[in-house]
Design an enzyme around this catalytic site. Structure first.
Site, PDB file in Angstrom:
ATOM      1  N   LYS A  80       0.839  -1.205   0.000  1.00  0.00           N
ATOM      2  CA  LYS A  80       0.000   0.000   0.000  1.00  0.00           C
ATOM      3  C   LYS A  80       0.869   1.247   0.000  1.00  0.00           C
ATOM      4  O   LYS A  80       2.093   1.165   0.224  1.00  0.00           O
ATOM      5  CB  LYS A  80      -0.961  -0.012   1.197  1.00  0.00           C
TER       6      LYS A  80
ATOM      7  N   ARG B  78      -9.564   0.468  15.437  1.00  0.00           N
ATOM      8  CA  ARG B  78      -9.618   1.150  14.140  1.00  0.00           C
ATOM      9  C   ARG B  78     -10.740   0.573  13.289  1.00  0.00           C
ATOM     10  O   ARG B  78     -11.761   1.211  13.104  1.00  0.00           O
ATOM     11  CB  ARG B  78      -8.251   1.012  13.459  1.00  0.00           C
TER      12      ARG B  78
ATOM     13  N   HIS C   7      -5.539  -7.104  13.492  1.00  0.00           N
ATOM     14  CA  HIS C   7      -4.293  -6.339  13.365  1.00  0.00           C
ATOM     15  C   HIS C   7      -3.804  -5.969  14.761  1.00  0.00           C
ATOM     16  O   HIS C   7      -4.580  -5.490  15.586  1.00  0.00           O
ATOM     17  CB  HIS C   7      -4.570  -5.071  12.548  1.00  0.00           C
TER      18      HIS C   7
ATOM     19  N   TYR D 176      15.547  31.475   3.317  1.00  0.00           N
ATOM     20  CA  TYR D 176      14.436  32.309   3.789  1.00  0.00           C
ATOM     21  C   TYR D 176      14.563  32.590   5.281  1.00  0.00           C
ATOM     22  O   TYR D 176      14.903  31.703   6.069  1.00  0.00           O
ATOM     23  CB  TYR D 176      13.103  31.590   3.553  1.00  0.00           C
TER      24      TYR D 176
ATOM     25  N   CYS E 149      14.068  24.928   1.480  1.00  0.00           N
ATOM     26  CA  CYS E 149      13.104  25.589   0.579  1.00  0.00           C
ATOM     27  C   CYS E 149      12.215  24.523  -0.074  1.00  0.00           C
ATOM     28  O   CYS E 149      12.377  23.333   0.161  1.00  0.00           O
ATOM     29  CB  CYS E 149      13.828  26.358  -0.511  1.00  0.00           C
ATOM     30  N   MET E 150      11.313  24.976  -0.942  1.00  0.00           N
ATOM     31  CA  MET E 150      10.396  24.032  -1.594  1.00  0.00           C
ATOM     32  C   MET E 150      11.146  23.066  -2.516  1.00  0.00           C
ATOM     33  O   MET E 150      10.828  21.878  -2.579  1.00  0.00           O
ATOM     34  CB  MET E 150       9.350  24.809  -2.401  1.00  0.00           C
ATOM     35  N   ASP E 151      12.144  23.567  -3.214  1.00  0.00           N
ATOM     36  CA  ASP E 151      12.811  22.747  -4.240  1.00  0.00           C
ATOM     37  C   ASP E 151      14.297  22.546  -3.990  1.00  0.00           C
ATOM     38  O   ASP E 151      14.939  21.796  -4.726  1.00  0.00           O
ATOM     39  CB  ASP E 151      12.670  23.418  -5.619  1.00  0.00           C
TER      40      ASP E 151
END
Ligand SMILES: Cc1ncc(COP(=O)(O)O)c(C=O)c1O
Length: 375
Positions: free
Chosen positions: A40, A140, A170, A268, A314-316
């Site tokens: 999964k 659950r 489980h 930043y 940062c993002m990238d």
């Protein structure tokens, strides 16, 4: 999401490690017990189809996924072995379950009644394969008492359009040193199993932790997840009963290297200021790739040396402090081995105050997965 194939950041997945981890478990199981590989969440971030194929080579007999779409993905990739969906699938999608020959979890009476209603509207002869889920203490999904389970069995057995394929539970603490709660769950499961009018094809309770540390748990099938990717389910609390090999490496390269003067700010918010002349490298990975902002202050490996992540991620991209001038294009290891040094997913998880499961699942689709070895 677009995958960044034209960028040097990549996850390298070692199929041989997965094959060996699965084969190691299969070798120690009794021959009448089967291993279903849990793939999964895109194979815990490793890629569902490739890891499923590797697991097959290691001796897996079937698969578990969480979502209907994850089951369809495996079927469309040509996987023909049994696939069990562990999550709840809305009964309106029963036609898809039948079309793709996917087994499904029944966790409540209301779901079963609704499934029976939906099946009535269908004509074909194919039966819906159902596994009854018992909630023995996870809180659950699942039926919570013997009476509920027996009623569910009766409903299923009275419906010719349903095949009762399995029953399962489980564990919530199989990875812990203290086994008391685990034993309570196991006992409840065993008690219910012993009261069943007959036994379905699959009886299963073991996740990786139970398979590793409680192999005598009830059942003839195990749902083997995290350990197949080579990760210890307990983190560091318990020692693996046979050596697991981590399958995942995360790498990139330095895309810019510069010498900055004292007082220069990085990133930043200017949260890091260069103290003395320092070599700062930029690497093309950021929080949009799943390399989270909280990784600031952790380290990566360059030429076998630890380099601190300085300034905000940062993002990238993010920036690292290099011990010396290093050529642009030099390999940077974020997870895995580099010239005798190693960063494990467990170390990253500890830094993030989480578990390695979450770290592996967080790597986004922007990062391409490259498969090596094995097949
Ligand atoms: C119902 C169920 N079974 C088995 C597994 C596999 O667990 P593990 O990855 O710890 O082996 C999971 C994972 O979350 C699960 O939800």
């Amino acid at each position: 999401m677009v995958t960044g194939y034209h960028r040097p950041t990549k996850l390298i997945i070692d199929r041989q490690a997965i094959i060996d981890n699965v084969a190691g478990e299969v070798a120690k199981m009794p021959t009448d017990k089967e291993l279903f590989a849990v793939v999964k969440a895109n194979g815990y971030g490793h890629g569902a189809v490739e890891t499923a194929k590797s697991a097959l080579k290691g001796g897996a007999a079937g698969f578990c996924v969480a979502l209907l779409d994850e089951g369809i993905e495996l079927r469309e990739a040509g996987i023909t072995e049994p696939i069990l969906i562990l999550g709840v699938v809305e009964p309106i999608y029963i036609e898809l379950l039948l079309k793709y020959n996917l087994s499904v979890t029944a966790a409540t009476t209301a779901w079963l009644l609704e499934a029976c209603k939906c099946l009535k509207r269908l004509t074909g002869s194919q039966k819906l394969k159902i596994h009854i889920k018992i909630d023995t203490g996870m809180g659950r999904l699942g039926f919570t008492s013997l009476k509920e389970v027996l009623d569910a069995v009766q409903l299923i057995e009275n419906n010719e359009q349903i095949e009762w394929e399995g029953i399962f539970t489980h564990f919530s603490t199989a990875d812990e040193i203290d086994t008391l709660y685990f034993e309570q769950q196991l006992k409840m499961f065993q008690d219910i199993i012993s009261e069943l009018p007959r036994q379905p094809r699959y009886i299963h309770s073991e996740n990786s932790a139970a398979a590793l540390w409680h192999p005598k748990s009830t059942g003839n099938m195990i749902r083997f997840g995290i350990a197949m990717y080579g990760l210890n389910p307990s983190g560091r609390s318990l020692i693996e009963s046979y050596p697991l090999k981590s399958a995942l490496t995360l790498e990139t390269v330095l895309i810019q290297v510069k010498e900055l003067q004292p007082g220069a700010g990085i990133g930043y918010g200017n949260t890091y200021t260069v103290a003395e002349k320092e070599w700062i490298g930029t690497i093309p990975i950021g929080y949009a790739d799943g390399w989270l902002r909280k990784m600031q202050g952790f380290h990566v490996l360059v030429n076998g040396k630890k380099c601190e992540i300085v300034g905000r991620v940062c993002m990238d991209q993010c920036m690292i402090r290099l011990p010396e001038a290093v050529p642009e294009g030099t390999k940077v290891t974020l997870v895995g081995e580099n010239q005798g040094a190693e960063i494990t997913l467990q170390m990253v998880a500890e830094y993030l105050e989480t578990i390695h499961y979450e770290v592996a699942c967080t790597f986004s689709q922007r990062i391409p997965r490259e498969y090596i070895g094995g097949l």
